[in-house]
Motif scaffolding. Sequence first.
Motif, PDB file in Angstrom:
ATOM      1  N   UNK A 279     -53.030  43.892  20.765  1.00  0.00           N
ATOM      2  CA  UNK A 279     -52.986  43.351  22.120  1.00  0.00           C
ATOM      3  C   UNK A 279     -52.395  44.437  23.005  1.00  0.00           C
ATOM      4  N   UNK A 280     -53.254  45.079  23.781  1.00  0.00           N
ATOM      5  CA  UNK A 280     -52.831  46.223  24.582  1.00  0.00           C
ATOM      6  C   UNK A 280     -52.979  45.908  26.064  1.00  0.00           C
ATOM      7  N   UNK A 281     -51.927  46.242  26.838  1.00  0.00           N
ATOM      8  CA  UNK A 281     -52.010  46.088  28.286  1.00  0.00           C
ATOM      9  C   UNK A 281     -52.303  47.421  28.934  1.00  0.00           C
TER      10      UNK A 281
ATOM     11  N   UNK B 279     -46.594  39.702  26.867  1.00  0.00           N
ATOM     12  CA  UNK B 279     -47.833  39.394  26.154  1.00  0.00           C
ATOM     13  C   UNK B 279     -48.222  40.457  25.125  1.00  0.00           C
ATOM     14  N   UNK B 280     -48.067  41.732  25.493  1.00  0.00           N
ATOM     15  CA  UNK B 280     -48.744  42.758  24.700  1.00  0.00           C
ATOM     16  C   UNK B 280     -47.843  43.429  23.678  1.00  0.00           C
ATOM     17  N   UNK B 281     -48.501  44.088  22.717  1.00  0.00           N
ATOM     18  CA  UNK B 281     -47.763  44.880  21.731  1.00  0.00           C
ATOM     19  C   UNK B 281     -47.542  46.302  22.233  1.00  0.00           C
ATOM     20  N   UNK B 282     -48.508  46.768  22.997  1.00  0.00           N
ATOM     21  CA  UNK B 282     -48.427  48.124  23.544  1.00  0.00           C
ATOM     22  C   UNK B 282     -48.805  48.085  25.013  1.00  0.00           C
ATOM     23  N   UNK B 283     -48.151  48.943  25.789  1.00  0.00           N
ATOM     24  CA  UNK B 283     -48.487  49.038  27.203  1.00  0.00           C
ATOM     25  C   UNK B 283     -48.903  50.470  27.516  1.00  0.00           C
ATOM     26  N   UNK B 284     -50.098  50.616  28.092  1.00  0.00           N
ATOM     27  CA  UNK B 284     -50.546  51.920  28.551  1.00  0.00           C
ATOM     28  C   UNK B 284     -50.313  51.988  30.053  1.00  0.00           C
TER      29      UNK B 284
ATOM     30  N   UNK C 144     -46.499  52.975  25.528  1.00  0.00           N
ATOM     31  CA  UNK C 144     -45.225  52.396  25.093  1.00  0.00           C
ATOM     32  C   UNK C 144     -45.479  51.302  24.061  1.00  0.00           C
ATOM     33  N   UNK C 145     -44.966  51.520  22.848  1.00  0.00           N
ATOM     34  CA  UNK C 145     -45.019  50.463  21.831  1.00  0.00           C
ATOM     35  C   UNK C 145     -43.793  49.585  22.052  1.00  0.00           C
ATOM     36  N   UNK C 146     -44.018  48.294  22.301  1.00  0.00           N
ATOM     37  CA  UNK C 146     -42.903  47.415  22.632  1.00  0.00           C
ATOM     38  C   UNK C 146     -42.206  46.923  21.365  1.00  0.00           C
TER      39      UNK C 146
ATOM     40  N   UNK D  90     -35.636  44.274  27.952  1.00  0.00           N
ATOM     41  CA  UNK D  90     -35.542  45.696  27.662  1.00  0.00           C
ATOM     42  C   UNK D  90     -36.921  46.365  27.824  1.00  0.00           C
ATOM     43  N   UNK D  91     -37.961  45.645  27.372  1.00  0.00           N
ATOM     44  CA  UNK D  91     -39.319  46.168  27.506  1.00  0.00           C
ATOM     45  C   UNK D  91     -39.688  46.356  28.970  1.00  0.00           C
ATOM     46  N   UNK D  92     -39.268  45.397  29.784  1.00  0.00           N
ATOM     47  CA  UNK D  92     -39.566  45.501  31.219  1.00  0.00           C
ATOM     48  C   UNK D  92     -38.939  46.748  31.816  1.00  0.00           C
TER      49      UNK D  92
END
Lengths: 258, 261
Positions: A30-32, A191-196, A209-211, A225-227
């Motif tokens: 699940x990638x954003x 929502x996501x596991x990774x954010x591009x 970023x791998x959350x 923290x992810x935010x």
Amino acid sequence: MIALSGVGKRFANGVEALRDLSFTMGAGEFVSLLGPSGCGKSTALRLVAGLLAPDSGKILMPEGKPEIGFVFQEPTLMPWADALTNARLPLDLKNLPRGEANDKAAAALARVGLKGFERAYPRELSGGMKMRVSIARALAAGPKLLLLDEPFAALDEITRNALGDDLLRLWREDQLTVLFVTHSVSESSYLSQRVLVMTPRPGHVKADIALPAGRDSRLSPQTIESQRLISQALNEAGALRVARSDSVRASDQKRNPA
Amino acid sequence: MRRLLDIAMPLLVALLVLGGWEWAVAHWQVPVYVLPAPSAIARALADNFLSLMTSLLSTLTVTVEAFLAASVLGITTAIAFSQSRLLERTLYPYAVILQVTPVVAIAPLILIWVGFERINLALTIIATIVAFFPILAGATLGLKSADFNLTDLARLYGASRAQILWRIRLPTALPYLLSGMKTAGGLALIGAVVAEFVAGSGTATGLAWRIVESGNRLEIATLFAALALLAATGIVIFAALSLLEWALLRRWHESAISRQS
């Protein structure tokens, strides 16, 4: 696996939407795809869907082109057709027998909480329910890959959160691969596991970023923290600076989501 | 209540006008060859009922045939345009030329070409030319108005052009098309009347010809009776097409939905 390498896209009006866009996605991820408005996120999504062809670079899709579900920012329903017929569209286009198509579409509607609304017309449904029909339509054909283009951007926060949780549930149940375009830091962090994180136009991926695990709620420390991580990356990508100077042209970009 | 008013108020106006008309004609003793009283018109209608109905049938046949021909031609041309931009760019100017050239000016040519022995065909062709353009324009605009995202989505699912046309473009075009057809219905009647006028004596047998004939004979009451029948025909055509529009759009289109307050 899906892999984009060095993808560039320039539109006929001269706007360079993407330059050297590269990223990979594994099956079931699940990638954003996050960035300021007008950074080419939607264009990237359309390239992955095959609705656009890149000017340069390569897009590698899994063997035997996977079934794709696509959800737009607007529900994009057929106003003359009821919810069931709307959800059935992909199956109708594949000329599935009517009975089988009806069963699958009804099941998809039930999965997004719209059991009993099969005969309702879009104008009789709320914004959130219309978006649910749109998601049911994307699910009806049993996709492996789900592409979402800021699907919740036009909804109120309560509806948006409910739909986000539903999306997570569907992702887990169907083991979908999800590419989620958004400009919401909080949405992507939960929502996501990774954010591009993408740069302003011409867009490319600035940070991958791998959350961390443990983001079970929107308010858990890991989510917060992810935010922070995402916001920082967004800042470093120059998004805020551009957003400030671009605010005058914001309405223009809205109309032209390249 | 509002529906009742919608019917009652125009009816009241009609009664007032007709009553005033009747009274004025009697009071100033207007000669019947200048302005007959409504009662005289009703009598003329009753006296000539059968022949007037035959004329009405003749005009109505031309009108309906022209309307149907214009619908088929307009829709198929619009579909062809929607499949080929080149075709549209090439031919649309000629459709416009056909539209802006006064049909009265073309009518004599068409009558000569088709021949007076096939007068009804000639009349139908003339009326078709008049009714054609609004249908073409409405359908062309409608077919172009399909949501780009929706057509993209269909392409994503491997839809053929025919599928996109049938499932997305045509339903999108329906409200535009029906609006064009409503205009075309009235124009088909006008076209039929104009064509009969141009065709002149001895050949045409429709209501327009009855008007010319009655005028020449100073049978003004019969002229008015024919005129009233023409107006009534126009109203019926408009009402029928409005009903069709309502029946097809009532479930989903904003224009056909009465807002709940």
